[in-house]
Design a protein around this motif. Structure first.
Motif, short mmCIF file in Angstrom:
data_model
loop_
_atom_site.label_atom_id
_atom_site.label_comp_id
_atom_site.label_asym_id
_atom_site.label_seq_id
_atom_site.Cartn_x
_atom_site.Cartn_y
_atom_site.Cartn_z
N UNK A 1 2.29 5.67 -0.58
CA UNK A 1 1.43 5.61 0.60
C UNK A 1 1.21 4.18 1.09
N UNK A 2 1.00 3.25 0.17
CA UNK A 2 0.70 1.86 0.54
C UNK A 2 1.83 1.23 1.34
N UNK A 3 3.05 1.66 1.13
CA UNK A 3 4.18 1.10 1.89
C UNK A 3 4.09 1.40 3.38
N UNK A 4 3.39 2.46 3.73
CA UNK A 4 3.30 2.87 5.14
C UNK A 4 2.13 2.22 5.87
N UNK A 5 1.32 1.44 5.17
CA UNK A 5 0.20 0.74 5.80
C UNK A 5 0.76 -0.54 6.43
N UNK B 1 -4.71 -2.21 2.49
CA UNK B 1 -3.72 -2.24 1.40
C UNK B 1 -4.38 -2.56 0.06
N UNK B 2 -5.30 -3.54 0.08
CA UNK B 2 -6.01 -3.91 -1.15
C UNK B 2 -6.84 -2.75 -1.67
N UNK C 1 -6.47 -0.73 -5.25
CA UNK C 1 -7.57 -0.59 -6.21
C UNK C 1 -7.79 0.88 -6.57
N UNK C 2 -7.77 1.74 -5.58
CA UNK C 2 -7.98 3.17 -5.84
C UNK C 2 -6.85 3.76 -6.68
N UNK C 3 -5.62 3.40 -6.37
CA UNK C 3 -4.49 3.92 -7.13
C UNK C 3 -4.52 3.42 -8.58
N UNK C 4 -4.90 2.18 -8.78
CA UNK C 4 -4.93 1.65 -10.15
C UNK C 4 -6.00 2.35 -10.99
N UNK C 5 -7.09 2.78 -10.37
CA UNK C 5 -8.11 3.52 -11.10
C UNK C 5 -7.56 4.82 -11.65
#
Length: 91
Positions: free
Chosen positions: A15-19, A27-28, A32-36
């Motif tokens: 998902x982050x690649x599409x931002x 993006x940040x 953070x949410x994905x790392x959690x």
């Protein structure tokens, strides 16, 4: 005039690649949410593995043993160097 939207299915990690680059704060926040979620999953996975290995039937396992079991189990890719192991056994 109606606008048509294109729906694309992507995984959470993609998902982050599409931002767009113009939204660095978003993006940040996504990172953070994905790392959690990744660390929570790994924590639960290791706890379950520890619970399976440290049962009343295997009570002689020390913390060092359990630590080694968890370290090996959580390795993403572990490939033994067979040639090096064979050489060590011959000495």
């Amino acid at each position: 005039m109606s606008s048509s939207a294109v729906t694309v299915s992507v995984s959470a990690a993609e998902f982050a690649r599409f931002i767009p680059d113009t939204m660095p704060e978003l993006r940040t926040q996504v990172a953070r949410n994905l790392s959690m979620f990744g660390s929570t999953y790994l924590c639960e996975q290791l706890f379950s593995l520890m619970k399976l290995n440290k049962t009343s039937h295997r009570s002689r396992l020390t913390d060092e043993h359990v630590n080694s079991i968890l370290r090996i189990s959580s390795a993403q890719s572990l490939t033994p160097n067979i040639n090096e192991l064979v050489l060590k056994m011959r000495h």
